[in-house]
Design an enzyme around this catalytic site. Structure first.
Site, PDB file in Angstrom:
ATOM      1  N   PHE A 159       9.770   3.393  -7.035  1.00  0.00           N
ATOM      2  CA  PHE A 159       9.164   4.365  -6.116  1.00  0.00           C
ATOM      3  C   PHE A 159       8.059   5.214  -6.760  1.00  0.00           C
ATOM      4  O   PHE A 159       8.077   6.452  -6.651  1.00  0.00           O
ATOM      5  CB  PHE A 159      10.223   5.319  -5.547  1.00  0.00           C
ATOM      6  CG  PHE A 159      11.163   4.741  -4.540  1.00  0.00           C
ATOM      7  CD1 PHE A 159      11.035   3.447  -4.068  1.00  0.00           C
ATOM      8  CD2 PHE A 159      12.214   5.507  -4.051  1.00  0.00           C
ATOM      9  CE1 PHE A 159      11.920   2.915  -3.144  1.00  0.00           C
ATOM     10  CE2 PHE A 159      13.110   4.991  -3.118  1.00  0.00           C
ATOM     11  CZ  PHE A 159      12.955   3.693  -2.664  1.00  0.00           C
ATOM     12  N   ASP A 178       0.856  -1.190   0.000  1.00  0.00           N
ATOM     13  CA  ASP A 178       0.000   0.000   0.000  1.00  0.00           C
ATOM     14  C   ASP A 178       0.891   1.239   0.000  1.00  0.00           C
ATOM     15  O   ASP A 178       1.112   1.873   1.016  1.00  0.00           O
ATOM     16  CB  ASP A 178      -0.926  -0.016   1.219  1.00  0.00           C
ATOM     17  CG  ASP A 178      -2.021   1.047   1.134  1.00  0.00           C
ATOM     18  OD1 ASP A 178      -2.043   1.813   0.155  1.00  0.00           O
ATOM     19  OD2 ASP A 178      -2.848   1.115   2.063  1.00  0.00           O
ATOM     20  N   ASN A 185      15.692  -0.539  -7.550  1.00  0.00           N
ATOM     21  CA  ASN A 185      15.034   0.026  -8.723  1.00  0.00           C
ATOM     22  C   ASN A 185      15.157   1.536  -8.854  1.00  0.00           C
ATOM     23  O   ASN A 185      14.602   2.128  -9.779  1.00  0.00           O
ATOM     24  CB  ASN A 185      13.548  -0.361  -8.705  1.00  0.00           C
ATOM     25  CG  ASN A 185      13.356  -1.865  -8.725  1.00  0.00           C
ATOM     26  OD1 ASN A 185      14.001  -2.559  -9.490  1.00  0.00           O
ATOM     27  ND2 ASN A 185      12.488  -2.369  -7.851  1.00  0.00           N
ATOM     28  N   THR A 186      15.854   2.183  -7.922  1.00  0.00           N
ATOM     29  CA  THR A 186      16.173   3.610  -8.036  1.00  0.00           C
ATOM     30  C   THR A 186      17.669   3.728  -8.240  1.00  0.00           C
ATOM     31  O   THR A 186      18.446   3.292  -7.381  1.00  0.00           O
ATOM     32  CB  THR A 186      15.747   4.379  -6.773  1.00  0.00           C
ATOM     33  OG1 THR A 186      14.319   4.323  -6.655  1.00  0.00           O
ATOM     34  CG2 THR A 186      16.197   5.826  -6.831  1.00  0.00           C
ATOM     35  N   THR A 200      14.830  -8.415   4.699  1.00  0.00           N
ATOM     36  CA  THR A 200      15.549  -7.648   3.693  1.00  0.00           C
ATOM     37  C   THR A 200      14.583  -7.072   2.664  1.00  0.00           C
ATOM     38  O   THR A 200      13.395  -7.395   2.654  1.00  0.00           O
ATOM     39  CB  THR A 200      16.529  -8.562   2.922  1.00  0.00           C
ATOM     40  OG1 THR A 200      15.769  -9.525   2.161  1.00  0.00           O
ATOM     41  CG2 THR A 200      17.476  -9.274   3.845  1.00  0.00           C
ATOM     42  N   ASN A 201      15.176  -6.291   1.747  1.00  0.00           N
ATOM     43  CA  ASN A 201      14.466  -5.802   0.572  1.00  0.00           C
ATOM     44  C   ASN A 201      14.514  -6.880  -0.518  1.00  0.00           C
ATOM     45  O   ASN A 201      14.944  -8.008  -0.270  1.00  0.00           O
ATOM     46  CB  ASN A 201      15.110  -4.497   0.087  1.00  0.00           C
ATOM     47  CG  ASN A 201      14.106  -3.544  -0.540  1.00  0.00           C
ATOM     48  OD1 ASN A 201      13.236  -3.949  -1.305  1.00  0.00           O
ATOM     49  ND2 ASN A 201      14.231  -2.264  -0.229  1.00  0.00           N
ATOM     50  N   THR A 202      14.097  -6.532  -1.728  1.00  0.00           N
ATOM     51  CA  THR A 202      14.158  -7.479  -2.844  1.00  0.00           C
ATOM     52  C   THR A 202      15.603  -7.639  -3.331  1.00  0.00           C
ATOM     53  O   THR A 202      16.488  -6.867  -2.963  1.00  0.00           O
ATOM     54  CB  THR A 202      13.275  -7.002  -4.008  1.00  0.00           C
ATOM     55  OG1 THR A 202      13.721  -5.710  -4.441  1.00  0.00           O
ATOM     56  CG2 THR A 202      11.820  -6.920  -3.579  1.00  0.00           C
ATOM     57  N   TYR A 246       4.683  -9.805   1.882  1.00  0.00           N
ATOM     58  CA  TYR A 246       4.031  -9.075   0.803  1.00  0.00           C
ATOM     59  C   TYR A 246       3.649 -10.054  -0.306  1.00  0.00           C
ATOM     60  O   TYR A 246       2.466 -10.344  -0.535  1.00  0.00           O
ATOM     61  CB  TYR A 246       4.942  -7.956   0.298  1.00  0.00           C
ATOM     62  CG  TYR A 246       4.507  -7.221  -0.961  1.00  0.00           C
ATOM     63  CD1 TYR A 246       3.335  -7.542  -1.650  1.00  0.00           C
ATOM     64  CD2 TYR A 246       5.278  -6.188  -1.473  1.00  0.00           C
ATOM     65  CE1 TYR A 246       2.951  -6.863  -2.799  1.00  0.00           C
ATOM     66  CE2 TYR A 246       4.900  -5.497  -2.616  1.00  0.00           C
ATOM     67  CZ  TYR A 246       3.744  -5.847  -3.278  1.00  0.00           C
ATOM     68  OH  TYR A 246       3.368  -5.176  -4.409  1.00  0.00           O
ATOM     69  N   ASN A 291       9.777  -6.937  -9.598  1.00  0.00           N
ATOM     70  CA  ASN A 291       9.251  -5.591  -9.838  1.00  0.00           C
ATOM     71  C   ASN A 291      10.390  -4.620 -10.073  1.00  0.00           C
ATOM     72  O   ASN A 291      11.484  -4.770  -9.527  1.00  0.00           O
ATOM     73  CB  ASN A 291       8.360  -5.138  -8.670  1.00  0.00           C
ATOM     74  CG  ASN A 291       9.123  -4.374  -7.616  1.00  0.00           C
ATOM     75  OD1 ASN A 291       9.419  -3.189  -7.770  1.00  0.00           O
ATOM     76  ND2 ASN A 291       9.473  -5.062  -6.529  1.00  0.00           N
ATOM     77  N   SER A 338      16.325  -0.310  -2.113  1.00  0.00           N
ATOM     78  CA  SER A 338      15.585  -0.705  -3.308  1.00  0.00           C
ATOM     79  C   SER A 338      16.555  -0.798  -4.486  1.00  0.00           C
ATOM     80  O   SER A 338      17.374   0.099  -4.692  1.00  0.00           O
ATOM     81  CB  SER A 338      14.489   0.307  -3.637  1.00  0.00           C
ATOM     82  OG  SER A 338      13.955   0.054  -4.924  1.00  0.00           O
ATOM     83  N   LYS A 341      15.999  -0.252   6.267  1.00  0.00           N
ATOM     84  CA  LYS A 341      15.750  -1.457   5.471  1.00  0.00           C
ATOM     85  C   LYS A 341      16.952  -1.724   4.584  1.00  0.00           C
ATOM     86  O   LYS A 341      17.375  -0.846   3.824  1.00  0.00           O
ATOM     87  CB  LYS A 341      14.493  -1.286   4.621  1.00  0.00           C
ATOM     88  CG  LYS A 341      14.053  -2.574   3.926  1.00  0.00           C
ATOM     89  CD  LYS A 341      12.650  -2.430   3.358  1.00  0.00           C
ATOM     90  CE  LYS A 341      12.143  -3.755   2.793  1.00  0.00           C
ATOM     91  NZ  LYS A 341      10.734  -3.674   2.373  1.00  0.00           N
TER      92      LYS A 341
END
Length: 358
Positions: free
Chosen positions: A123, A73, A189-190, A250-252, A321, A119, A187, A222
């Site tokens: 962000f 979310d 992805n950034t 952890t993160n992805t 998640y 994914n 992340s 994180k």
């Protein structure tokens, strides 16, 4: 999706583009902001956790050690529906100071056989202004039932060298409304974000967040599952030195397991992440042992056995998640029930449980 048994809808959901299915679920979940819908979910659809699995994490009282990770979310749209599932805490976001669309679509990919996702969202965020209004509109009654964390990040166009201002702004503007804050420096992805996981850069970001944290809310960091053991120890030591309240591990991951073939770039989550995440979680728990640092484990959690394993490693709580994508929101009620009927809750910090059945 929230109002109908997930097994009935799952075949349809799995035919939809993953991101479209996600948005549909959040849209339906937003209906729970209406009290009659919320009552039905809490009373008739989902089983609420028993008091014996309650615990304390980062000084916060959780009704369950099972929590929802950031990313589900992002824009604070379905808090009431997610809360009704019986989770201990919901981590909203990642929110960035200014609105941004994220990366181009398609950017989310489902691997049903492996029960995993990739994914590269990057962000996407409604921005602080809209996020604050939504978070502020959650009723006092609802807020008394659920712990709400907010995961904060930098805007894509903010240079890494001066990103502290983005984190400080998020901390300052959202801190009053959040129960805790999480600094996202992991992340994949950034572009360049993981460069903030060096002790020097992380210290700068932490101090910026703490400077903006006027309401002294607990702060977590994180981290990535792709760090070396040496890097993990450095990050844990940095968090302890800077009086951080918790680490989320952890993160992805950018790692791909042997035999898994996909041309899609991005962060891998779900059951395929588990083998990469576990060594990181174990290392964090061992390094943090004896400190005041809470550890929240995440990565491939989709059953009560996964929860038990992370608690036995030394985690104070867990986040999930991707498991919800494949199992549906009833997964949380099932895990709560199973850990309440086992000796798992003996491992919970601050648990009110005295005796357990096996």
């Amino acid at each position: 999706m929230m109002l109908t048994p997930y097994k009935l809808l799952k075949p349809l959901v799995m035919t939809l583009d993953p991101e479209k299915a996600h948005k549909m679920a959040l849209g339906l979940g937003s209906l729970a902001s209406y009290p009659p819908v919320s009552w039905v979910l809490k009373s008739l659809v989902f089983q609420q956790p028993s008091a014996k699995i309650s615990c304390s994490v980062m000084g916060l009282p959780l009704r369950s050690p099972v929590c929802i990770a950031a990313g589900l979310d992002k824009d604070c749209q379905a808090v009431e529906a997610l809360s009704a599932t019986g989770v201990g805490a919901i981590e909203l976001g990642t929110v960035t100071p200014e609105p941004q669309p994220g990366n181009p679509s398609p950017r989310m990919f489902r691997f049903t056989e492996q029960r995993s996702l990739i994914n590269r969202l990057g962000f996407p965020s409604c921005g602080l202004a809209v996020f604050k209004v939504r978070l502020g509109n959650i009723s006092a009654r609802q807020r008394s039932e659920i712990i709400l964390g907010v995961n904060i990040g930098k805007n894509k166009d903010t240079p890494i060298e001066s990103c502290e201002s983005d984190y400080e702004r998020c901390s300052s503007e959202i801190g009053e409304l959040a129960d805790y804050l999480t600094i996202n420096v992991s992340s994949p992805n950034t572009p360049g974000l993981r460069a903030l996981q060096t002790p020097e850069m992380l210290t700068r970001v932490i101090r910026a967040v703490q400077h903006g944290n006027k309401f002294c809310k607990p702060v977590a960091v994180k981290i990535s599952p792709d760090c070396t053991i040496e890097q993990i120890f450095e990050l844990v030591d940095c968090c302890i030195a800077e009086k951080i309240s918790g680490i989320i591990a952890t993160n992805t991951t950018l790692w791909r397991p042997e035999g898994f073939v996909s041309e899609e770039a991005g962060g891998l989550s779900g059951e395929l992440l588990r083998d990469q995440a576990l060594p990181t979680i174990d290392a964090v728990c061992k390094r943090a042992r004896g400190s005041r640092l809470s550890v929240i484990g995440a990565g491939g959690v989709s059953s009560s056995l996964d929860v038990a394993k992370l608690l036995q490693l030394g985690c104070d709580a867990v986040q999930l998640y991707s498991g919800l994508v494949f199992e549906g929101p009833g997964l949380i009620s099932r895990i709560n029930r199973e850990i309440g009927n086992s000796n798992v809750s003996n491992h919970l910090p601050g648990s009110t449980s005295l005796t357990q059945t096996v």
